[in-house]
Motif scaffolding. Sequence first.
Motif, short mmCIF file in Angstrom:
data_model
loop_
_atom_site.label_atom_id
_atom_site.label_comp_id
_atom_site.label_asym_id
_atom_site.label_seq_id
_atom_site.Cartn_x
_atom_site.Cartn_y
_atom_site.Cartn_z
N ALA A 37 55.12 36.31 -17.54
CA ALA A 37 55.31 36.87 -18.63
C ALA A 37 54.51 38.27 -19.19
O ALA A 37 53.45 38.32 -18.31
N MET A 38 54.91 39.07 -19.80
CA MET A 38 54.15 40.48 -19.77
C MET A 38 52.82 40.18 -20.51
O MET A 38 51.98 40.60 -20.02
N LEU A 39 52.53 39.15 -21.09
CA LEU A 39 51.42 38.80 -21.98
C LEU A 39 50.44 37.84 -20.98
O LEU A 39 49.52 37.76 -21.09
N LYS A 40 51.00 37.25 -20.35
CA LYS A 40 50.81 36.25 -19.25
C LYS A 40 50.73 36.50 -17.90
O LYS A 40 51.73 35.59 -17.21
N PRO A 41 50.19 37.26 -17.13
CA PRO A 41 50.34 37.72 -15.72
C PRO A 41 50.23 36.18 -15.11
O PRO A 41 49.65 35.38 -15.18
N GLN A 43 48.93 34.49 -12.31
CA GLN A 43 47.85 34.71 -11.41
C GLN A 43 48.15 33.99 -10.04
O GLN A 43 47.64 34.83 -9.12
N MET A 46 49.99 36.80 -7.71
CA MET A 46 49.35 37.97 -7.59
C MET A 46 48.87 38.18 -6.13
O MET A 46 48.88 39.27 -5.54
N PRO A 50 50.53 41.79 -6.57
CA PRO A 50 49.77 42.24 -7.67
C PRO A 50 50.22 42.80 -8.71
O PRO A 50 49.65 42.62 -9.74
N LEU A 51 51.41 42.99 -8.73
CA LEU A 51 51.93 43.78 -10.12
C LEU A 51 52.52 42.25 -10.84
O LEU A 51 53.03 42.33 -12.12
N LEU A 65 58.43 40.91 0.10
CA LEU A 65 59.28 41.77 -0.41
C LEU A 65 59.67 41.94 -1.84
O LEU A 65 59.79 40.88 -2.48
N TYR A 66 59.43 43.11 -2.67
CA TYR A 66 59.85 43.44 -3.94
C TYR A 66 60.13 44.96 -4.19
O TYR A 66 59.84 45.26 -3.20
N ASP A 67 60.79 45.35 -5.07
CA ASP A 67 61.43 44.77 -6.35
C ASP A 67 62.73 44.18 -6.18
O ASP A 67 63.29 44.01 -4.95
N LEU A 110 62.12 45.22 -22.66
CA LEU A 110 61.01 45.77 -23.41
C LEU A 110 61.04 45.56 -25.17
O LEU A 110 60.29 45.60 -25.70
N GLU A 114 58.88 44.08 -27.70
CA GLU A 114 58.42 44.57 -29.02
C GLU A 114 58.67 43.92 -30.08
O GLU A 114 58.01 43.63 -31.10
N LYS A 117 56.52 40.92 -31.03
CA LYS A 117 55.14 41.09 -31.45
C LYS A 117 54.80 40.76 -32.85
O LYS A 117 55.70 41.10 -33.80
N ARG B 96 58.98 48.46 0.20
CA ARG B 96 58.19 47.41 -0.66
C ARG B 96 56.64 48.24 -0.98
O ARG B 96 56.57 48.14 -2.08
N ALA B 127 46.54 42.15 -20.38
CA ALA B 127 47.25 41.86 -19.18
C ALA B 127 47.56 43.14 -18.33
O ALA B 127 47.39 42.97 -16.96
N ALA B 134 44.19 43.89 -10.07
CA ALA B 134 44.75 43.21 -8.72
C ALA B 134 45.53 44.22 -7.94
O ALA B 134 45.40 44.27 -6.65
#
Lengths: 202, 202
Positions: A37-41, A43, A46, A50-51, A65-67, A110, A114, A117, B96, B127, B134
Amino acid sequence: MMKLHWSPRSPFVRKVMVAAHELGLADRIRTVRTVAAMLKPAQDLMPDNPLAKIPTLVLEDGTVLYDSIVIVEYLDSLAGHRLIPREGTTRFTELRRHALGNGFLDLLILWRNERDKPAPLPALLDAFKLKTDAVLPAIEKEIEAVAAAPLGIAQITFAIAGAYMDFRFPDLGWRERCPRFDDWQRGFAARPSMRATEIVDA
Amino acid sequence: MMKLHWSPRSPFVRKVMVAAHELGLADRIRTVRTVAAMLKPAQDLMPDNPLAKIPTLVLEDGTVLYDSIVIVEYLDSLAGHRLIPREGTTRFTELRRHALGNGFLDLLILWRNERDKPAPLPALLDAFKLKTDAVLPAIEKEIEAVAAAPLGIAQITFAIAGAYMDFRFPDLGWRERCPRFDDWQRGFAARPSMRATEIVDA
């Protein structure tokens, strides 16, 4: 087996999974539930990415591989390049249409973040609405050409964007505003690849 | 002439322009200043790109291309595929790595937008910081392999991300935290393509 960092509600993950089903590769992918989640990476994600974004694919040899479009192109390369034309005008048209559908999904996500929030910024909500009011007619205008093209990542992405709007933005009224897109999307949504990846509300 | 919706400070526009310079195509592109801000969608851009995002490229025949990686791949196809390997492991590694640098730029831009709001959401700022903490070590770890690869879109994107941090996030201290990335980036930033596209504060 490949390992896919996955969630049942991410439209970008769904894009990869629909592509995998269409390419006959779904049974070579083991999905691992990842809450990003945006607010809760996430972990635990990662070390691979790491994104902290999903989808992230880990190949058998450990290559990551990403994205999502990179993963789709990789899967497509395993299956004989059936979802993205390899070169020429058809390739760039397919990729530009994908960028429209995918950029629209970015925008919607996005917007939702928003909107949810405690104190959304009104000018930002207005900007998302203004862009959506430009994107929907653009898709409506182009959908017949998209539908006439061979099955590809553009069709998959537009169909998923429609389903995502149903799920997260029912008040947009996109089906009333875009009757051709609506009609085409209903047909596409009946494909086994779409049925197998339907958005589940938990 | 191709027409590029352009701004002097967008790192995604810069990626396209550095690629164009490296490929010898810069003089075939006419840049049109377009102000596309998150809060103020560029209405004059929407007929070409309803997402109102830059870069957007318009070809001589009117064909429109976006987003930035699609434009780069198009330009690369005009110049003999010199910035993105055409297939195999090297292609997906390059894409990547590009996705890491590009996703980091996305993150930094969202972070800056949030930071500059009247009431930023602290959990969201946290966040962004967590992900950046990272990403920077991940780039530092990978930069020697990136530097050893042929010139490509991954190198271009990492070099631009470094310059963007200097411009918008001087307090991150990335050069102190990432000495190998710092050293490599200083060398890359001296290339004529980077010098010709330096970020200008208006």
